[in-house]
Design an enzyme around this catalytic site. Structure first.
Site, PDB file in Angstrom:
ATOM      1  N   ARG A  43      22.793  50.058  82.345  1.00  0.00           N
ATOM      2  CA  ARG A  43      23.829  50.065  83.395  1.00  0.00           C
ATOM      3  C   ARG A  43      24.135  48.631  83.788  1.00  0.00           C
ATOM      4  O   ARG A  43      23.256  47.897  84.218  1.00  0.00           O
ATOM      5  CB  ARG A  43      23.346  50.847  84.622  1.00  0.00           C
ATOM      6  CG  ARG A  43      24.401  50.873  85.728  1.00  0.00           C
ATOM      7  CD  ARG A  43      24.126  51.937  86.766  1.00  0.00           C
ATOM      8  NE  ARG A  43      22.994  51.581  87.606  1.00  0.00           N
ATOM      9  CZ  ARG A  43      22.469  52.383  88.538  1.00  0.00           C
ATOM     10  NH1 ARG A  43      22.964  53.587  88.735  1.00  0.00           N
ATOM     11  NH2 ARG A  43      21.450  51.994  89.258  1.00  0.00           N
ATOM     12  N   SER A 112      26.540  62.644  86.317  1.00  0.00           N
ATOM     13  CA  SER A 112      25.942  62.659  87.654  1.00  0.00           C
ATOM     14  C   SER A 112      26.637  63.700  88.514  1.00  0.00           C
ATOM     15  O   SER A 112      27.872  63.737  88.572  1.00  0.00           O
ATOM     16  CB  SER A 112      26.099  61.293  88.334  1.00  0.00           C
ATOM     17  OG  SER A 112      25.240  60.351  87.755  1.00  0.00           O
ATOM     18  N   LYS A 141      21.552  51.459  95.019  1.00  0.00           N
ATOM     19  CA  LYS A 141      22.956  51.847  94.918  1.00  0.00           C
ATOM     20  C   LYS A 141      23.394  52.267  96.305  1.00  0.00           C
ATOM     21  O   LYS A 141      22.831  53.194  96.893  1.00  0.00           O
ATOM     22  CB  LYS A 141      23.082  53.040  93.957  1.00  0.00           C
ATOM     23  CG  LYS A 141      23.828  52.711  92.680  1.00  0.00           C
ATOM     24  CD  LYS A 141      24.175  53.963  91.898  1.00  0.00           C
ATOM     25  CE  LYS A 141      25.617  53.949  91.418  1.00  0.00           C
ATOM     26  NZ  LYS A 141      25.980  55.170  90.706  1.00  0.00           N
TER      27      LYS A 141
END
Lengths: 217, 217
Positions: A43, A112, A141
């Site tokens: 990521r 997700s 996050k």
């Protein structure tokens, strides 16, 4: 002929170079695999496309040699460019149909889900796993939906036909509980990348997931 | 069978929603085409992949109906997802070979060159045009290389086998000079998007490029 690679969600590392205490990404990933990580998601949210591609290419070589699937976050072009094993998409990424069309039937696609409704809707989709996001609030996050909590994980696992992995605020303190609620695995960021010893951290987590035991303090 | 679409670099609009004075992207693009824009590049640097995809899809429909090629900036996945006519890459984007492999032989690939050396090296590459970037210093993009200036444009055009388009700080005041130095066209951002009347602005620029005349004040 290709076919979809088998994959094991049990201990899923999601990379974050900023949380790696200055250590190279390859070091973290290599140690994490030695410790028992079963899947790696690259990521990258702020680097150039060229840098993302170069990192992905390095990880592909490293992971392929160790037989661990490489999943790319968000960027189907990077996944295609390095022939990654799959793509992980969130609710603000490419629609899953588009991702599937670009990647073809033989790649892993993870999605997700941020609500129980999304988890239920995902039963209709040609995807391979869901990420339950986030399980707990997390500093990694900050743009996330409200956390599911353990009861939310249980509800998602009850409704979903897909294997699932919890993500968000997961550590050795709560990993066993997530598995106990029905998830196939845990996805972790800082619990491995920010650990003083990433291999040991992965080993501990792998053991917890495998044996569904709480960490002994 | 597909084949590479013909394209006309003469007046190339590069989008920037932030410079559009609050007007929708489709409005700017539609007016720009009515004014004579021959090519449109969708450039999005900070929105989600989903939003980028949705914008690209809208523009694709709009441009296809008007027979104007749609080029996507940087993101090969978005270009593939909407079957855009091509991709524009910079020096920090996917390597051109990777872009060509992902898009296939029938898509337009443009490459930004920031030095005379890169322009010369680009002669060996299977790309379709080069962007001379930047011609002048510009407030639109602050992370650019030193500007080429008009003599730099002349030098690039002398060395390049590819058609070229100048970008950066181009307006009706200097457009004719860039064409006079050998560029096939001009790429503009704010000169159209930030204009009070984008159609009129495009019309003026198209006329200058076509007739190689300086604007009369």
């Amino acid at each position: 002929m290709n076919q979809k690679p088998s994959f094991d969600l049990s201990l899923y590392l999601v990379t974050d170079r900023e949380l790696s205490l200055g250590r190279p990404l390859e070091f973290i990933v290599e140690e994490a695999i030695k410790g028992g990580v079963t899947m790696v998601q690259l990521r990258e949210t702020s680097c150039s496309t060229l840098e993302f591609y170069q990192l992905a290419k390095k990880l592909k070589a490293l992971l392929q040699a160790r037989n661990v699937p490489l999943i790319i976050n968000n960027r189907a072009d990077i996944a295609l460019a390095v022939d990654a094993d799959g793509l992980h998409i969130g609710q603000s990424d490419l629609p899953w149909q588009v991702a599937r069309r670009l990647l073809g039937p033989d790649k892993i696609i993870g999605l997700s889900v941020e609500t129980l409704r999304q988890a239920s809707d995902a039963n209709e989709l040609d995807i391979d796993y869901i990420g339950i996001s986030p399980v707990f609030a997390t500093p990694t996050k900050t743009d996330t939906a409200p956390p599911f909590g353990l009861e939310g994980v249980k509800a998602v696992c009850a409704v979903s036909r897909h294997p699932s992995v919890g993500i968000g605020g997961i550590s050795s303190q709560n990993a066993a509980q997530i598995i106990a609620k029905g998830a196939s695995g845990i996805a972790v960021v800082s619990a491995i990348s920010a650990a003083e010893n990433p291999r040991q951290a992965a080993k501990l987590l792998a053991n917890i997931v495998k044996n569904k035991v709480y960490e002994m303090e």
